[in-house]
Design an enzyme around this catalytic site. Structure first.
Site, PDB file in Angstrom:
ATOM      1  N   ASP A  32      -5.004  42.098 -12.543  1.00 53.56           N
ATOM      2  CA  ASP A  32      -4.336  42.567 -11.192  1.00 53.56           C
ATOM      3  C   ASP A  32      -5.051  42.022 -10.159  1.00 53.56           C
ATOM      4  O   ASP A  32      -4.783  41.929  -8.957  1.00 53.56           O
ATOM      5  CB  ASP A  32      -4.748  44.243 -11.074  1.00 53.56           C
ATOM      6  CG  ASP A  32      -4.281  45.058 -11.991  1.00 53.56           C
ATOM      7  OD1 ASP A  32      -2.892  45.586 -12.001  1.00 53.56           O
ATOM      8  OD2 ASP A  32      -4.776  44.913 -13.333  1.00 53.56           O
TER       9      ASP A  32
ATOM     10  N   GLU B 121     -17.116  38.059 -12.937  1.00 47.90           N
ATOM     11  CA  GLU B 121     -17.832  39.124 -12.253  1.00 47.90           C
ATOM     12  C   GLU B 121     -18.433  40.269 -13.310  1.00 47.90           C
ATOM     13  O   GLU B 121     -17.647  40.424 -14.249  1.00 47.90           O
ATOM     14  CB  GLU B 121     -16.926  39.828 -11.346  1.00 47.90           C
ATOM     15  CG  GLU B 121     -16.426  39.074 -10.210  1.00 47.90           C
ATOM     16  CD  GLU B 121     -15.290  39.383  -9.598  1.00 47.90           C
ATOM     17  OE1 GLU B 121     -14.429  40.327  -9.850  1.00 47.90           O
ATOM     18  OE2 GLU B 121     -14.513  38.391  -8.940  1.00 47.90           O
TER      19      GLU B 121
ATOM     20  N   PHE C 127      -4.838  37.417  -8.419  1.00 47.22           N
ATOM     21  CA  PHE C 127      -3.871  36.561  -7.531  1.00 47.22           C
ATOM     22  C   PHE C 127      -4.707  35.809  -6.458  1.00 47.22           C
ATOM     23  O   PHE C 127      -4.160  34.876  -5.983  1.00 47.22           O
ATOM     24  CB  PHE C 127      -2.873  37.334  -7.044  1.00 47.22           C
ATOM     25  CG  PHE C 127      -2.087  38.286  -7.926  1.00 47.22           C
ATOM     26  CD1 PHE C 127      -0.937  37.413  -8.682  1.00 47.22           C
ATOM     27  CD2 PHE C 127      -2.222  39.468  -8.354  1.00 47.22           C
ATOM     28  CE1 PHE C 127      -0.497  37.732  -9.815  1.00 47.22           C
ATOM     29  CE2 PHE C 127      -1.269  39.858  -9.450  1.00 47.22           C
ATOM     30  CZ  PHE C 127      -0.422  39.214 -10.090  1.00 47.22           C
TER      31      PHE C 127
ATOM     32  N   HIS D  98      -4.812  48.300 -11.680  1.00 47.24           N
ATOM     33  CA  HIS D  98      -5.748  48.177 -12.957  1.00 47.24           C
ATOM     34  C   HIS D  98      -4.891  48.255 -14.160  1.00 47.24           C
ATOM     35  O   HIS D  98      -5.171  48.735 -15.182  1.00 47.24           O
ATOM     36  CB  HIS D  98      -6.879  49.237 -13.040  1.00 47.24           C
ATOM     37  CG  HIS D  98      -7.861  48.993 -12.114  1.00 47.24           C
ATOM     38  ND1 HIS D  98      -7.708  49.999 -10.803  1.00 47.24           N
ATOM     39  CD2 HIS D  98      -9.090  48.523 -12.118  1.00 47.24           C
ATOM     40  CE1 HIS D  98      -8.777  49.625 -10.013  1.00 47.24           C
ATOM     41  NE2 HIS D  98      -9.644  48.728 -10.692  1.00 47.24           N
TER      42      HIS D  98
ATOM     43  N   GLN E 134     -11.750  39.893 -13.981  1.00 48.13           N
ATOM     44  CA  GLN E 134     -12.206  41.295 -14.472  1.00 48.13           C
ATOM     45  C   GLN E 134     -11.150  42.356 -14.866  1.00 48.13           C
ATOM     46  O   GLN E 134     -10.868  42.810 -15.940  1.00 48.13           O
ATOM     47  CB  GLN E 134     -12.989  42.241 -13.332  1.00 48.13           C
ATOM     48  CG  GLN E 134     -13.582  43.339 -13.847  1.00 48.13           C
ATOM     49  CD  GLN E 134     -14.659  43.499 -12.749  1.00 48.13           C
ATOM     50  OE1 GLN E 134     -14.389  44.140 -11.864  1.00 48.13           O
ATOM     51  NE2 GLN E 134     -16.011  43.304 -13.060  1.00 48.13           N
ATOM     52  N   PHE E 135      -9.804  42.190 -14.059  1.00 44.59           N
ATOM     53  CA  PHE E 135      -8.801  42.826 -14.197  1.00 44.59           C
ATOM     54  C   PHE E 135      -7.413  41.909 -13.984  1.00 44.59           C
ATOM     55  O   PHE E 135      -7.869  40.892 -12.821  1.00 44.59           O
ATOM     56  CB  PHE E 135      -8.414  44.071 -13.384  1.00 44.59           C
ATOM     57  CG  PHE E 135      -9.109  45.131 -13.970  1.00 44.59           C
ATOM     58  CD1 PHE E 135      -8.596  46.128 -14.933  1.00 44.59           C
ATOM     59  CD2 PHE E 135     -10.487  45.553 -13.572  1.00 44.59           C
ATOM     60  CE1 PHE E 135      -9.338  47.322 -15.381  1.00 44.59           C
ATOM     61  CE2 PHE E 135     -11.156  46.498 -14.038  1.00 44.59           C
ATOM     62  CZ  PHE E 135     -10.768  47.491 -14.817  1.00 44.59           C
TER      63      PHE E 135
ATOM     64  N   GLU F 298     -12.404  35.439  -7.175  1.00 51.40           N
ATOM     65  CA  GLU F 298     -11.477  34.943  -8.115  1.00 51.40           C
ATOM     66  C   GLU F 298     -11.224  33.651  -7.970  1.00 51.40           C
ATOM     67  O   GLU F 298     -11.235  32.617  -9.006  1.00 51.40           O
ATOM     68  CB  GLU F 298     -10.322  35.793  -8.218  1.00 51.40           C
ATOM     69  CG  GLU F 298     -10.534  37.326  -8.882  1.00 51.40           C
ATOM     70  CD  GLU F 298     -11.533  38.137  -7.952  1.00 51.40           C
ATOM     71  OE1 GLU F 298     -11.112  37.920  -6.741  1.00 51.40           O
ATOM     72  OE2 GLU F 298     -11.901  39.259  -8.232  1.00 51.40           O
TER      73      GLU F 298
END
Lengths: 369, 324
Positions: free
Chosen positions: B85, B29, B88, B129, B82-83, B60
């Site tokens: 977090d 992304e 998942f 984040h 991207q993060f 994702e």
């Protein structure tokens, strides 16, 4: 490709039928839009001054937020993501709580646990949401199912962006809602960009509303910068859901005029000419022209209103500046209904170190074990 | 030699491998024209074109699943989440697919791929984040888990990860992206995965750490030295597979151990280090192993500086085990 529903054209001229709303309500919609734009301006200033950490703006999306929230009744729910905070204010989120959340201070109902711009308001059925994209979609569907079971006559309005249409939550949520005929409305705010990815590169479908068909529900595409068209499309969808007619998808075509957030520089990935073209379709200018032509406001009204709104916001900011952060104890609270022994121990050990090293905060007493 | 930030070193590693090997393909992304939200992929689309560095829809699960397919069919995907977090939705593809493909196919199929993702706190990003999820992945046989803490290591380890025949999760400490600078050689070089880095030599206490905790531990060690305690600081840098012998040697050397990570303590990576020492070197231990970690809570926002282990908490533990 789905036809674009419009009531006001780009100049504010009437090209459809004005919904049955009182003059006061028509003017109030404009005030709400002005409030959202003014809030963005103030929050960005605070961000630049280093007072708040992060702003996700709604500039350009005001008609999509206000028009979508307006047909909802008090018992209805709004499930949202980054940019719907202003819409929540129109449904009862107090401005003071909005600003406190931006400061993440001790007046923040989320106790400073979320990053800025992550609002909630339990009293008006606006639940806490996570930064993870699309996860609220299935929550809204499950809650709608529960409303139907419990017979509380609530409709669930589920807001997300064009980017979220690629998430698992979108596909699972649309599918479940279709199968269950859940009383909800999927509101896809197609604002042109998911951070730097063009909405035309997010899907190969000609229109986002085409996706509704695969899940057995109707889908419409609406001019998201036309507050009246948004209102009418949402009212139809909300009434349908309330009358046990099932879910539907409402796609609001609009444009994110600023960066994804205060941390983003959109000039790296999009052309000024595109932004300029959308500035010509500004939702506030358009609706203002309509209201003036209808004789509901005069040409000075906007600046008068704006001044009053900014004064109100500034007063709230002033109050919130003074609030202290949450006490250290809140580090371990709300993980479970009660602070379990291992977390009390961890906190007490932490406090011991802080006391030994001279930076404990007064009032942060150890937990009894 | 030139000096780069950790972020620039990651970017340099990607440029280096993409120039050398046309199979290397970067996607995720906002990694294209924008260059990623942290600018780790800046300039790649411009230099190598949209075929080799491109934006994906916001999925994702789709990104990692497609990377597995690309890897199976001859490309070398280096995808970005991207993060950490947000990883998942892809957990299934990482844990059930990428990590198990070699095993379940009896070695007939493999997924040589890298998943790069920024992790960790310190940027006021709140609970979505800021997380450090390394323990979830270090518990996954078939996967390799790498965390650099210096620009030099970031480049050498990322190149090694891209060249590795197995899937590698490459966790980048975002708090260090721009705050650490160091000398980085031009061109290709690699650092063997499953090797540790000795940050500082010392004979009194051993501190194990990785990622953004390394500079914190270095500062604490410097403070401890002022009080006469010599601390041996070890950057683990490849959490899976871990160089266990190096860890045990360092533990035996001082008999006093502190493990530091910002992730929660319970079942955190520090538990594995503690167990390893308890099983293999307990007879050398002069003090119980101490862990300095985040709390067993979600990651906070306003109070993040209290949540994350800092110099004074690490120093307190060093002094505690030294005087035990």
């Amino acid at each position: 490709m789905a036809e674009l529903q419009q009531i006001l054209d780009e100049t504010g001229a009437l090209v459809g039928e004005v919904p049955d709303l009182s003059d006061e309500r028509l003017t109030e919609l404009f005030q709400h839009m002005l409030m959202i734009r003014s809030l963005d301006g103030r929050m960005l200033k605070l961000q630049r001054a280093g007072r708040v950490g992060f702003v996700g703006t709604a500039t350009g999306l005001e008609a999509s937020l206000v028009g979508a929230a307006a047909p909802l009744l008090p018992q209805d729910w709004m499930w949202s993501g980054l940019r719907e905070g202003g819409a929540a204010i129109t449904r009862g989120l107090p401005m003071s709580e909005y600003v406190a959340q931006m400061y993440c201070n001790s007046n923040d109902t989320a106790k400073g646990r979320q990053m800025c711009n992550h609002f909630q308001h339990k009293e008006s059925n606006y639940p806490s949401w996570s930064s993870v994209i699309g996860t609220q979609i299935t929550h809204g569907v499950g809650a709608a199912y529960a409303s139907a079971r419990r017979g509380d006559d609530a409709v669930h309005s589920i807001h997300f962006g064009d980017g979220a249409s690629s998430s698992n939550g979108f596909h699972s949520g649309m599918n479940l809602a279709g199968v269950w005929q859940a009383p909800c409305v999927f509101v896809c705010i197609d604002n042109g960009w998911a951070i730097s990815v063009k909405s035309s590169e997010q899907t190969a479908a000609e229109s986002y509303s085409d996706k509704a068909e695969a899940y057995g529900m109707p889908g419409v595409t609406v001019d998201g910068n036309d507050v009246l068209a948004v209102y009418v499309a949402m009212k139809t969808a909300v009434e349908r859901a309330r009358a046990e007619g099932g879910p539907s998808l409402v796609v609001l075509k609009t444009y994110r005029m600023l960066g994804h957030s205060s941390s983003d520089d959109p000039s790296k990935y999009r052309e000024d000419a595109e932004v300029e073209a959308w500035a010509q379709r500004d939702p506030l200018d358009r609706y203002e022209s309509f209201l003036i032509a209808r004789g509901l406001i005069d040409a000075n009204e906007r600046s008068v209103q704006e001044e009053a709104i900014v004064a109100e916001i500034d007063e709230v900011i002033h109050e919130q500046e003074a609030a202290p952060p949450f006490p250290l104890r809140s580090l371990v609270e709300d993980v479970y209904s009660e602070v379990p022994r291992h977390l009390r121990l961890q906190f007490n050990q932490f406090l011991e170190v802080a006391e030994r090293r001279g930076d404990a905060t007064p009032g942060d007493g150890a937990f009894p074990l | 030699m030139r000096t780069l930030t950790l972020l620039q070193a990651v970017n340099d590693a990607l440029h280096t491998k993409m120039r050398e090997d046309e199979r290397v393909t970067v996607f995720g992304e906002d990694v294209g024209p924008k260059g990623g939200v942290f600018l780790a992929t800046e300039g790649l689309t411009q230099e190598f074109g949209k075929q080799r560095c491109f934006d994906t829809p916001l999925s994702e699960d789709g990104i990692v699943g497609a990377a597995v397919g690309m890897a199976v069919n001859g490309l070398l995907p280096v995808c970005e989440i991207q993060f950490q977090d947000f990883i998942f939705p892809a957990f299934d593809q990482i844990v059930s697919e990428a990590a198990k493909l070699r095993y379940r196919s009896g070695g007939q199929y493999t997924a040589p791929m890298v998943i790069r993702t920024p992790y960790g706190g310190g940027i006021r990003g709140g609970l979505y984040h800021s997380q450090s999820g390394e323990a979830y992945f270090a518990h996954t046989p078939g996967l390799k888990v790498v965390i650099p803490s210096t620009p030099h290591d970031a480049k050498g380890l990322l190149i090694a990860a891209i060249e590795d025949p197995d899937p590698v999760l490459f966790l980048e400490p975002k708090a260090l992206y721009r705050s650490v600078k160091g000398e980085v050689p031009e061109g290709r070089y690699s650092i063997d995965l499953s090797t540790v880095r000795t940050v500082r030599e010392g004979s009194d206490v051993t501190v194990f750490c990785y990622g953004a905790m390394v500079p914190v531990c270095e500062k604490a060690a410097a403070k401890a030295a002022e009080g006469g305690i010599e601390t041996h600081v070890m950057d683990l840098r490849t959490l899976l597979p871990l160089d266990e012998e190096a860890v045990l040697d360092a533990a035996r050397r001082t008999g006093r151990v502190v493990v530091v990570h910002e992730a929660p303590r319970f079942c955190g990576y520090g538990a594995e280090i503690s167990a390893l020492i308890a099983e293999n070197a307990i007879e050398y231990m002069e003090a119980p192993v101490r862990r300095v970690t985040g709390f067993d809570t979600p990651f906070p926002n306003t109070l993040e500086h209290h949540y994350m282990p800092d110099e004074r908490r690490v120093l307190d533990a060093i002094e505690g085990v030294a005087s035990f």
